[in-house]
Design an enzyme around this catalytic site. Structure first.
Site, mmCIF file in Angstrom:
data_model
loop_
_atom_site.group_PDB
_atom_site.id
_atom_site.type_symbol
_atom_site.label_atom_id
_atom_site.label_comp_id
_atom_site.label_asym_id
_atom_site.label_seq_id
_atom_site.Cartn_x
_atom_site.Cartn_y
_atom_site.Cartn_z
ATOM 1 C CG ASP A 206 -1.961 1.103 1.153
ATOM 2 O OD1 ASP A 206 -2.930 0.942 0.384
ATOM 3 O OD2 ASP A 206 -1.814 2.118 1.856
ATOM 4 C CB SER B 55 -19.392 -6.418 -8.380
ATOM 5 O OG SER B 55 -20.738 -6.821 -8.622
ATOM 6 C CB CYS B 56 -20.329 -5.798 -3.284
ATOM 7 S SG CYS B 56 -20.579 -4.197 -4.109
ATOM 8 N N GLY C 136 -22.766 -3.275 -13.990
ATOM 9 C CA GLY C 136 -22.734 -4.490 -14.798
ATOM 10 C C GLY C 136 -23.145 -5.711 -14.016
ATOM 11 N NE ARG D 135 -22.324 3.308 -6.995
ATOM 12 C CZ ARG D 135 -20.995 3.376 -7.153
ATOM 13 N NH1 ARG D 135 -20.306 4.336 -6.544
ATOM 14 N NH2 ARG D 135 -20.364 2.499 -7.907
#
EC number: 1.2.1.13
Length: 314
Positions: free
Chosen positions: A29, A147-148, A207, A229
């Site tokens: 990181d 994805s989540c 998607g 969102r």
């Protein structure tokens, strides 16, 4: 690789698991040990981490006495994965999500790479727990966990299709804002995501519905959707409307979900009969929680299902 929302939550989650076969021994990181330790310990969404987090030296932190090496390189080929005998890289930057990018970890000496996002390109297989994880081939060096939202959608879509037969459908994903949006109006490739995240409902693309076909191929071309969102920091909800082949009613659909949640999808799918709101699903381990009170059927073949998920944790 990457110690943002996904990387830190992965480590938090791992610390709660007993007898895990996984051990985090390195973090890459750009923020270094100071950023890594502070943001792991203090979290605005999840609260203070119930663990002993310390800076050991300029290149290491410790979590509950276990040392973790912290490196900072934007080029994965220069990471010490071979030297450290890394078995698995959790690729959480959102950057190295295609074969050329993810393969850099293999080039650096890692054995396997798990991408925590939808992969770019059809050559990387996608697996969703509870849906097609049983198809995993040990020869796969690079895989995507999708994805989540796909992890929320796919398990209950699988139940709907197996029990009632999905003809076609659309999804509206009400999603908490993410780091890809702007805090205040500023430039962004998506002009809507360029607007202040905490002040607006922001329509955008997703998607997730189409990606269901990657793990449930028979549904290719049958699902699509959009995302909205909204000004919440975590937890999202999927609203799916489908036409089904078999005539049905709401109670029958909810019973099918409950049967799956108690059986083949135990630990992946759950059903809530209580009148809850988004914050009640924070740190929910399952991928998808059906809100049974919101299940609707119109004309016996048009079905609405609403499911909650923690988009950073589930």
């Amino acid at each position: 690789n990457g110690f943002g929302r996904i990387g830190r939550n992965f480590l938090r989650c791992l610390e709660t698991r007993q007898n895990s076969l996984l051990e985090v021994i390195a973090i890459n990181d750009s923020g270094g040990v100071k950023q890594a330790s502070h943001l792991l310990k203090y979290d605005s969404t999840l609260g203070k981490f119930d663990a002993d987090v310390k800076i050991v030296d300029d290149g290491h932190i410790s979590v509950n006495g276990k040392s973790i090496r912290v490196v900072s390189s934007r080029d994965p080929t220069k990471l010490p994965w071979g030297e450290m005998e890394i078995d698995l890289v959790i690729e959480g930057t959102g950057v190295f999500i295609d074969t050329p990018g993810a393969s850099k970890h293999i080039e650096a000496g890692a054995k396997k790479v798990l991408i925590t996002a939808p992969a770019k390109g059809s050559d990387i297989p996608t697996y969703v727990v509870g849906v097609n994880a049983h198809d995993y081939k040990h020869s796969d060096a690079i895989i995507s966990n999708a994805s989540c939202t796909t992890n929320c959608l796919a398990p209950f879509v699988k139940v709907l299709d197996e029990k009632f037969g999905i003809v076609k459908g659309t999804m509206t994903n009400t999603h908490s804002y993410t780091g890809d949006q702007r805090l205040l109006d500023a430039s962004h490739r998506d002009l809507r995501r360029a607007r202040a995240a905490a002040l607006n409902i922001v329509p955008t693309t997703t998607g997730a519905a189409k990606a269901v076909a990657l793990v449930l191929p028979k549904l290719k071309g049958k699902l699509n959707g959009i995302a909205l969102r909204v000004p919440t920091p975590n937890v999202s909800v999927v609203d799916l409307v489908v036409q089904v082949e078999k005539k049905t009613f709401a109670e029958e659909i909810n019973n099918a979900f409950k049967e799956a949640a108690a059986g083949s999808l135990n630990g992946v799918l759950a059903v809530s009969d209580e009148p809850l709101v988004s914050v009640d699903f924070r740190c929910t381990d399952v991928s998808s929680t059906i809100d049974s009170s919101l299940t609707m059927v119109m004309g016996a073949d048009m079905v609405k299902v609403v499911a909650w998920y923690d988009n950073e944790w589930g």
